[in-house]
Write a protein that holds these residues in place. Sequence first.
Motif, mmCIF file in Angstrom:
data_model
loop_
_atom_site.group_PDB
_atom_site.id
_atom_site.type_symbol
_atom_site.label_atom_id
_atom_site.label_comp_id
_atom_site.label_asym_id
_atom_site.label_seq_id
_atom_site.Cartn_x
_atom_site.Cartn_y
_atom_site.Cartn_z
ATOM 1 N N ALA A 46 7.454 6.649 7.670
ATOM 2 C CA ALA A 46 7.106 8.061 7.820
ATOM 3 C C ALA A 46 6.449 8.510 6.517
ATOM 4 C CB ALA A 46 8.344 8.885 8.114
ATOM 5 N N VAL A 47 5.376 9.286 6.620
ATOM 6 C CA VAL A 47 4.626 9.716 5.442
ATOM 7 C C VAL A 47 4.306 11.197 5.517
ATOM 8 C CG1 VAL A 47 3.580 7.461 4.975
ATOM 9 C CG2 VAL A 47 2.417 9.045 6.504
ATOM 10 N N GLY A 48 4.085 11.784 4.365
ATOM 11 C CA GLY A 48 3.517 13.118 4.254
ATOM 12 C C GLY A 48 2.024 12.972 3.998
ATOM 13 N N SER A 49 1.257 14.026 4.274
ATOM 14 C CA SER A 49 -0.190 13.934 4.055
ATOM 15 C C SER A 49 -0.766 15.268 3.605
ATOM 16 C CB SER A 49 -0.900 13.482 5.334
ATOM 17 O OG SER A 49 -0.901 14.521 6.291
ATOM 18 N N ILE A 50 -1.880 15.165 2.908
ATOM 19 C CA ILE A 50 -2.707 16.311 2.560
ATOM 20 C C ILE A 50 -4.140 15.854 2.798
ATOM 21 C CG2 ILE A 50 -2.776 15.676 0.103
ATOM 22 C CD1 ILE A 50 -2.914 18.690 -0.514
ATOM 23 N N GLY A 51 -4.951 16.711 3.410
ATOM 24 C CA GLY A 51 -6.281 16.230 3.750
ATOM 25 C C GLY A 51 -7.326 17.307 3.901
ATOM 26 N N GLY A 102 3.341 12.037 9.298
ATOM 27 C CA GLY A 102 2.953 11.043 10.287
ATOM 28 C C GLY A 102 3.643 9.724 10.072
ATOM 29 N N TYR A 103 2.998 8.665 10.564
ATOM 30 C CA TYR A 103 3.591 7.335 10.544
ATOM 31 C C TYR A 103 2.495 6.311 10.274
ATOM 32 C CZ TYR A 103 7.076 3.855 11.871
ATOM 33 O OH TYR A 103 7.981 2.828 11.852
#
Length: 115
Positions: free
Chosen positions: A40-45, A63-64
């Motif tokens: 499982a990950v966090g993201s910035i985009g 997300g994953y």
Amino acid sequence: MGLNSNSFASPTYMAGVSFTFGGDFGLTLKALTDDKKSRAVGSIGATYYPFAAKTFGFDLGAGYTYSDAAAIVSWDFIQNSVQFSAGYADIDDKKKRYYAPPPVTAPPANNNNLN
């Protein structure tokens, strides 16, 4: 008590396509919080929407990761919409990338033939 540096996640990137629930398609680049497979990950985009009234977006999400891919659900603050993204991610799969064959050992020396 010291911390083991191997316990920290290494960030990575994702490049892919996105879809907002407002109906807009886009091209996205994201930074992910971990570069390991099946996490499982966090993201910035940031996203470019070539056919939308607001052509750019900025999002935070979660997300994953998969083998060389990621899927993210996020909130786009400029589009004011939920965004789904999927694409290539630079995933560190040590089994795939860093395979080393077993070491080769030399045969024992034969000291009887020194004449």
